[in-house]
Write an enzyme that holds these catalytic residues in place. Structure first.
Site, short mmCIF file in Angstrom:
data_model
loop_
_atom_site.label_atom_id
_atom_site.label_comp_id
_atom_site.label_asym_id
_atom_site.label_seq_id
_atom_site.Cartn_x
_atom_site.Cartn_y
_atom_site.Cartn_z
CG ASN A 42 -8.13 7.57 3.93
OD1 ASN A 42 -8.59 8.63 4.34
ND2 ASN A 42 -8.28 6.44 4.57
CB ILE A 43 -10.27 8.01 -2.22
CG1 ILE A 43 -10.07 9.52 -2.03
CG2 ILE A 43 -11.56 7.71 -2.98
CD1 ILE A 43 -9.77 10.29 -3.31
CD GLU A 44 -10.84 2.83 3.49
OE1 GLU A 44 -11.94 2.31 3.76
OE2 GLU A 44 -9.88 2.85 4.29
CB CYS A 53 -2.40 6.67 0.61
SG CYS A 53 -2.11 4.97 1.10
CD GLU A 55 0.14 9.46 3.19
OE1 GLU A 55 -0.97 9.08 2.78
OE2 GLU A 55 0.75 8.91 4.13
CB CYS A 91 1.80 3.09 3.05
SG CYS A 91 1.50 3.56 1.33
CB CYS A 94 2.69 7.28 0.37
SG CYS A 94 0.93 7.04 0.01
N1 THU Z 1 -3.66 5.15 4.37
C1 THU Z 1 -3.29 6.39 3.95
O1 THU Z 1 -4.14 7.19 3.53
N2 THU Z 1 -1.98 6.73 3.99
C2 THU Z 1 -0.98 5.90 4.40
O2 THU Z 1 0.19 6.25 4.27
C3 THU Z 1 -1.33 4.62 5.04
C4 THU Z 1 -2.72 4.16 4.86
C5 THU Z 1 -5.07 4.78 4.30
C6 THU Z 1 -5.39 3.70 3.30
C7 THU Z 1 -6.66 3.11 3.87
O3 THU Z 1 -7.76 3.86 3.39
C8 THU Z 1 -6.54 3.33 5.36
O4 THU Z 1 -5.50 4.27 5.56
C9 THU Z 1 -6.22 2.06 6.14
O5 THU Z 1 -5.11 1.44 5.61
#
Ligand code: THU
Length: 136
Positions: A42-44, A53, A55, A91, A94
């Site tokens: 994940n890259i915020e 996300c 995935e 999520c 994804c």
């Molecule tokens: N996140 C994912 O990488 N994959 C998912 O399917 C659900 C959420 C990440 C997004 C965010 O950076 C962190 O989890 C919290 O939501």
């Protein structure tokens, strides 16, 4: 492909997560039809909405390298500094990307570690999904 190998790749990918806001780090390892494994984290973003996300990072890396068929993905997530204590289910956005590129038989493995994991098909996690055939 060994499931444990895919889980290990997802756990490795998790160590690359950029998640300074949620501190929830996710790693994914995507097995393409070619047999190659693509990793993603994940890259915020400070704007939150621009976050990607793990995935989708893996899918977009693979698609941009020419892959179009996919067999399975392993996902591992949990709070920074800890091993995953729960299963990190993908999520909705994804799951929709998996529908586009994976199809109903696509395999989803959510893992805490190489010993504790669950397996699903996309059809189980996204029943009656909307796909390209829906608009033919
Ligand atoms: N996140 C994912 O990488 N994959 C998912 O399917 C659900 C959420 C990440 C997004 C965010 O950076 C962190 O989890 C919290 O939501």
């Amino acid at each position: 492909m060994e499931i444990k190998e895919l889980i290990t790749a997802a756990l490795d990918a998790r160590s690359m997560a950029y998640a300074p806001y949620s501190r929830y780090q996710v790693g994914a390892a995507l097995l393409a039809g070619s047999g190659k494994i693509y990793r993603g984290c994940n890259i915020e973003n400070a704007s939150y909405g621009a976050t990607n996300c793990a995935e989708r990072t893996a899918f977009f890396k693979a698609i941009s390298e020419g892959e179009r068929a996919f067999r399975a993905i392993a996902i591992a997530g949990g709070l920074e500094g800890k091993n995953p204590t729960d299963y990190a289910y993908p999520c909705g956005i994804c799951r929709q990307v998996m529908q586009e590129f994976g199809g109903g038989g696509f395999q989803i493995i959510v893992a805490k570690n190489t010993e504790e994991y669950q397996e699903y098909t996309l059809a189980e996690l996204l029943p009656a999904g909307f796909g390209g055939d829906s608009i033919q």
